[in-house]
Design a protein around this motif. Sequence first.
Motif, PDB file in Angstrom:
ATOM      1  N   ALA A 206     -15.394  -6.529 -21.220  1.00 56.69           N
ATOM      2  CA  ALA A 206     -14.259  -7.064 -20.474  1.00 56.69           C
ATOM      3  C   ALA A 206     -13.285  -5.958 -20.076  1.00 56.69           C
ATOM      4  CB  ALA A 206     -13.540  -8.135 -21.298  1.00 56.69           C
ATOM      5  N   ILE A 207     -13.101  -4.956 -20.931  1.00 56.36           N
ATOM      6  CA  ILE A 207     -12.223  -3.832 -20.610  1.00 56.36           C
ATOM      7  C   ILE A 207     -12.671  -3.166 -19.314  1.00 56.36           C
ATOM      8  CG2 ILE A 207     -11.722  -1.429 -21.274  1.00 56.36           C
ATOM      9  CD1 ILE A 207      -9.853  -3.215 -22.711  1.00 56.36           C
ATOM     10  N   THR A 208     -13.947  -2.814 -19.238  1.00 57.47           N
ATOM     11  CA  THR A 208     -14.465  -2.130 -18.050  1.00 57.47           C
ATOM     12  C   THR A 208     -14.471  -3.038 -16.830  1.00 57.47           C
ATOM     13  OG1 THR A 208     -15.810  -0.604 -19.366  1.00 57.47           O
ATOM     14  CG2 THR A 208     -16.469  -0.935 -17.081  1.00 57.47           C
ATOM     15  N   ASN A 209     -14.894  -4.280 -16.999  1.00 53.05           N
ATOM     16  CA  ASN A 209     -14.922  -5.210 -15.866  1.00 53.05           C
ATOM     17  C   ASN A 209     -13.529  -5.480 -15.311  1.00 53.05           C
ATOM     18  OD1 ASN A 209     -17.719  -5.527 -15.910  1.00 53.05           O
ATOM     19  ND2 ASN A 209     -17.621  -7.170 -17.420  1.00 53.05           N
ATOM     20  N   ASN A 210     -12.560  -5.616 -16.210  1.00 53.29           N
ATOM     21  CA  ASN A 210     -11.184  -5.838 -15.760  1.00 53.29           C
ATOM     22  C   ASN A 210     -10.654  -4.647 -14.991  1.00 53.29           C
ATOM     23  OD1 ASN A 210     -11.187  -8.341 -16.970  1.00 53.29           O
ATOM     24  ND2 ASN A 210     -10.038  -7.698 -18.769  1.00 53.29           N
ATOM     25  N   ALA A 211     -10.940  -3.439 -15.501  1.00 49.66           N
ATOM     26  CA  ALA A 211     -10.464  -2.228 -14.829  1.00 49.66           C
ATOM     27  C   ALA A 211     -11.036  -2.135 -13.413  1.00 49.66           C
ATOM     28  CB  ALA A 211     -10.844  -0.993 -15.646  1.00 49.66           C
ATOM     29  N   LYS A 212     -12.319  -2.384 -13.284  1.00 47.53           N
ATOM     30  CA  LYS A 212     -12.967  -2.337 -11.960  1.00 47.53           C
ATOM     31  C   LYS A 212     -12.359  -3.369 -11.016  1.00 47.53           C
ATOM     32  CE  LYS A 212     -17.606  -0.795 -13.366  1.00 47.53           C
ATOM     33  NZ  LYS A 212     -19.021  -1.209 -13.497  1.00 47.53           N
ATOM     34  N   ALA A 213     -12.193  -4.579 -11.512  1.00 48.36           N
ATOM     35  CA  ALA A 213     -11.666  -5.655 -10.674  1.00 48.36           C
ATOM     36  C   ALA A 213     -10.223  -5.377 -10.259  1.00 48.36           C
ATOM     37  CB  ALA A 213     -11.759  -6.983 -11.428  1.00 48.36           C
ATOM     38  N   GLN A 214      -9.432  -4.833 -11.171  1.00 50.02           N
ATOM     39  CA  GLN A 214      -8.043  -4.547 -10.833  1.00 50.02           C
ATOM     40  C   GLN A 214      -7.955  -3.451  -9.772  1.00 50.02           C
ATOM     41  OE1 GLN A 214      -5.263  -6.283 -12.176  1.00 50.02           O
ATOM     42  NE2 GLN A 214      -4.455  -5.333 -10.334  1.00 50.02           N
ATOM     43  N   ALA A 215      -8.777  -2.409  -9.919  1.00 49.66           N
ATOM     44  CA  ALA A 215      -8.784  -1.333  -8.928  1.00 49.66           C
ATOM     45  C   ALA A 215      -9.186  -1.861  -7.560  1.00 49.66           C
ATOM     46  CB  ALA A 215      -9.733  -0.222  -9.377  1.00 49.66           C
ATOM     47  N   ALA A 216     -10.123  -2.804  -7.537  1.00 49.07           N
ATOM     48  CA  ALA A 216     -10.599  -3.364  -6.269  1.00 49.07           C
ATOM     49  C   ALA A 216      -9.545  -4.204  -5.572  1.00 49.07           C
ATOM     50  CB  ALA A 216     -11.849  -4.211  -6.520  1.00 49.07           C
ATOM     51  N   ALA A 217      -8.513  -4.612  -6.315  1.00 46.84           N
ATOM     52  CA  ALA A 217      -7.450  -5.422  -5.711  1.00 46.84           C
ATOM     53  C   ALA A 217      -6.520  -4.588  -4.831  1.00 46.84           C
ATOM     54  CB  ALA A 217      -6.631  -6.114  -6.807  1.00 46.84           C
ATOM     55  N   TYR A 218      -6.614  -3.250  -4.943  1.00 46.78           N
ATOM     56  CA  TYR A 218      -5.715  -2.370  -4.195  1.00 46.78           C
ATOM     57  C   TYR A 218      -6.479  -1.595  -3.123  1.00 46.78           C
ATOM     58  CZ  TYR A 218      -2.657  -3.185  -8.214  1.00 46.78           C
ATOM     59  OH  TYR A 218      -1.908  -3.757  -9.204  1.00 46.78           O
ATOM     60  N   SER A 219      -6.004  -1.671  -1.895  1.00 48.73           N
ATOM     61  CA  SER A 219      -6.663  -0.961  -0.798  1.00 48.73           C
ATOM     62  C   SER A 219      -6.456   0.542  -0.881  1.00 48.73           C
ATOM     63  CB  SER A 219      -6.128  -1.471   0.548  1.00 48.73           C
ATOM     64  OG  SER A 219      -4.725  -1.215   0.658  1.00 48.73           O
ATOM     65  N   ASP A 220      -5.463   0.985  -1.670  1.00 49.04           N
ATOM     66  CA  ASP A 220      -5.149   2.416  -1.737  1.00 49.04           C
ATOM     67  C   ASP A 220      -5.741   3.093  -2.969  1.00 49.04           C
ATOM     68  OD1 ASP A 220      -3.525   1.287  -3.655  1.00 49.04           O
ATOM     69  OD2 ASP A 220      -1.653   1.619  -2.565  1.00 49.04           O
ATOM     70  N   VAL A 221      -6.637   2.414  -3.692  1.00 46.38           N
ATOM     71  CA  VAL A 221      -7.220   2.980  -4.913  1.00 46.38           C
ATOM     72  C   VAL A 221      -8.714   3.217  -4.757  1.00 46.38           C
ATOM     73  CG1 VAL A 221      -7.812   2.509  -7.329  1.00 46.38           C
ATOM     74  CG2 VAL A 221      -5.495   2.038  -6.495  1.00 46.38           C
ATOM     75  N   THR A 222      -9.146   4.419  -5.101  1.00 43.21           N
ATOM     76  CA  THR A 222     -10.567   4.726  -5.255  1.00 43.21           C
ATOM     77  C   THR A 222     -10.851   4.817  -6.746  1.00 43.21           C
ATOM     78  OG1 THR A 222     -10.684   5.942  -3.168  1.00 43.21           O
ATOM     79  CG2 THR A 222     -12.393   6.409  -4.805  1.00 43.21           C
ATOM     80  N   PHE A 223     -11.809   4.038  -7.216  1.00 43.06           N
ATOM     81  CA  PHE A 223     -12.121   3.950  -8.648  1.00 43.06           C
ATOM     82  C   PHE A 223     -13.340   4.808  -8.944  1.00 43.06           C
ATOM     83  CE2 PHE A 223     -14.075   1.731 -12.327  1.00 43.06           C
ATOM     84  CZ  PHE A 223     -12.982   1.644 -13.182  1.00 43.06           C
ATOM     85  N   LYS A 224     -13.175   5.770  -9.831  1.00 45.16           N
ATOM     86  CA  LYS A 224     -14.290   6.659 -10.173  1.00 45.16           C
ATOM     87  C   LYS A 224     -14.561   6.568 -11.666  1.00 45.16           C
ATOM     88  CE  LYS A 224     -16.084  11.350  -9.736  1.00 45.16           C
ATOM     89  NZ  LYS A 224     -17.340  10.827  -9.176  1.00 45.16           N
ATOM     90  N   GLN A 225     -15.632   5.905 -12.020  1.00 45.41           N
ATOM     91  CA  GLN A 225     -15.974   5.722 -13.428  1.00 45.41           C
ATOM     92  C   GLN A 225     -16.926   6.815 -13.898  1.00 45.41           C
ATOM     93  OE1 GLN A 225     -17.688   1.912 -14.331  1.00 45.41           O
ATOM     94  NE2 GLN A 225     -17.957   2.354 -16.504  1.00 45.41           N
ATOM     95  N   VAL A 226     -16.673   7.365 -15.084  1.00 47.03           N
ATOM     96  CA  VAL A 226     -17.590   8.324 -15.695  1.00 47.03           C
ATOM     97  C   VAL A 226     -18.081   7.729 -17.014  1.00 47.03           C
ATOM     98  CG1 VAL A 226     -16.559  10.338 -14.595  1.00 47.03           C
ATOM     99  CG2 VAL A 226     -15.718   9.597 -16.818  1.00 47.03           C
TER     100      VAL A 226
ATOM    101  N   ALA B  58       0.824  -1.205   0.000  1.00 49.74           N
ATOM    102  CA  ALA B  58       0.000   0.000   0.000  1.00 49.74           C
ATOM    103  C   ALA B  58       0.855   1.251   0.000  1.00 49.74           C
ATOM    104  CB  ALA B  58      -0.928  -0.013   1.212  1.00 49.74           C
ATOM    105  N   GLY B  59       0.469   2.185  -0.848  1.00 46.14           N
ATOM    106  CA  GLY B  59       1.158   3.463  -0.933  1.00 46.14           C
ATOM    107  C   GLY B  59       0.188   4.594  -0.688  1.00 46.14           C
ATOM    108  N   LYS B  60       0.491   5.745  -1.247  1.00 46.13           N
ATOM    109  CA  LYS B  60      -0.387   6.902  -1.124  1.00 46.13           C
ATOM    110  C   LYS B  60      -1.758   6.578  -1.697  1.00 46.13           C
ATOM    111  CE  LYS B  60      -0.208  10.247  -4.115  1.00 46.13           C
ATOM    112  NZ  LYS B  60       0.174  11.413  -4.938  1.00 46.13           N
ATOM    113  N   ALA B  61      -2.811   6.961  -0.994  1.00 45.94           N
ATOM    114  CA  ALA B  61      -4.168   6.748  -1.490  1.00 45.94           C
ATOM    115  C   ALA B  61      -4.381   7.580  -2.751  1.00 45.94           C
ATOM    116  CB  ALA B  61      -5.190   7.124  -0.428  1.00 45.94           C
ATOM    117  N   VAL B  62      -4.888   6.952  -3.799  1.00 48.60           N
ATOM    118  CA  VAL B  62      -5.082   7.645  -5.071  1.00 48.60           C
ATOM    119  C   VAL B  62      -6.478   7.388  -5.618  1.00 48.60           C
ATOM    120  CG1 VAL B  62      -2.634   7.583  -5.670  1.00 48.60           C
ATOM    121  CG2 VAL B  62      -4.127   5.729  -6.436  1.00 48.60           C
ATOM    122  N   THR B  63      -6.965   8.355  -6.365  1.00 51.10           N
ATOM    123  CA  THR B  63      -8.238   8.214  -7.072  1.00 51.10           C
ATOM    124  C   THR B  63      -7.952   8.095  -8.558  1.00 51.10           C
ATOM    125  OG1 THR B  63      -9.481   9.490  -5.434  1.00 51.10           O
ATOM    126  CG2 THR B  63     -10.437   9.313  -7.638  1.00 51.10           C
TER     127      THR B  63
END
Length: 348
Positions: free
Chosen positions: A70-90, A50-55
Motif C-alpha cells: 500500500a505504501i508504494t501503490n499510494n505513492a505512485k497514485a499520489q504522484a499521478a494526481a499531479y501534472s507537474d510530477v515525474t515519478f521515478k522509482q528505484v 501546477a507549479g514547477k515541473a519536478v522529479t
Amino acid sequence: MTHSSRRSLLFGGAALGAGAVLAACTSNESNNPTTAQTKGAEASNPNVAAGKAVTIGFSAPAADHGWIAAITNNAKAQAAAYSDVTFKQVEAGKDAAAQRAALDTLIAEKPDVIVLLPHDGKELNAFGLKAMEAGIPVVNLDRAFPDALAYRLQIKGDNYGMGVAAGHYIGKAMKAKNVASPVIGEIAGMDELELTQERSKGFADALKTYGFKVANRRAARFTADTGQKEAQNLLQALPKLDALWNHDDDQGIGVLAAITAANRSEFIMVGGAGSKKAIEDIAADKSVLKATVTYSPSMASSAISLGRLIAQGRGMADLVELQVPKEIILSSETITKENAGTYLKLGF
C-alpha cells in the motif's frame, strides 16, 4: 486548502516504524489504493495548482506484506494526481546495502526530491546525509533516520500513540464494565524492533492511569502463523482473560484463529494498524475483535504531496509559515463499530 482537504492530506494512523525489517499489515485483495488513501487534484486546494515541473525519486522495500504494498501503490497514485510530477522509482533490493546502492545511483540523476521508506533508518542514515549534502531534499518516510541532518522532512506514524490508544480503549471498557482487576494480555510484534518497544510502553503507560497492568505478554513476528502460536500460548497461560491487545492486524488473523480454536469469547480484543479485513470484522461485530488502532499507509501519499511542495519551494496552504514543516507524526486513531463505516475507505 479546505479543512477536509488538509485533514485528508495529514490523515494518518498506525504498522512499522524505525528499523523495521518487515511490514506488518493485511492487504485487501486489490493492489490499488482506495481513493481516500490519496488526494486528488481538487480545485479548492491552492497547492494543487501546477507549479514547477519536478522529479520525485522514490524507494521502498519490496511488497512482501500488504502495508508495504500500500505504501508504494499510494505513492505512485499520489504522484499521478499531479501534472507537474515525474515519478521515478528505484528498487530497494533485499536489504539496506542494496537499497543504498540503488539510491546512490539515483543521486547522480539529480532528482528534485527523494522520498524513501528505508529498510532500516539507522543503516540508511548515511545516504540521507549524502543526498542532503548534494542539495537534494530527502523525505524520510516511517522508519526514522537518527540524524536530523539526513532529512528535510520526516513523516511517520505514532507507535507510542498506538499503545496509548489501545490502552485507553481497554481501560475505559473495563471501567465501564466495573471490572476492578482485569486480566489483560498483550501480543506484540518483533521485540528487537524499537517500534514494538514503543508500542508496548505506550500501552503500559495508558493502562497505568487506570491502575491496570499487563498480566501476560508474548512477542510474535508480524505474521499470522506466529500470531496464532503466541495466542495459543497466552490463552493456555490465562484460563480467564478480560482484554487482549494484538499489535498488528496481519498477525491478528492468526490470533483470532487461535481464539476460535480454543472456543474462547469471554474477553474483548483490540487490533493494530487498521487493515480492511479488521475494520470489516469490527463492523460485523461477530468476534472478540472490537477495535483497532491505526497506522495508515496513507502517509506515503502525504509524503509525495509534501515532497512536491518542498521541491517547488512552496508551503502548506493552511499554515502561515512559508515552508513545509520539518517533522510530522501522524496520530493513531481508534476504530470501533460506531465509526468503522467512516474508516473503511482507509483500510488496505
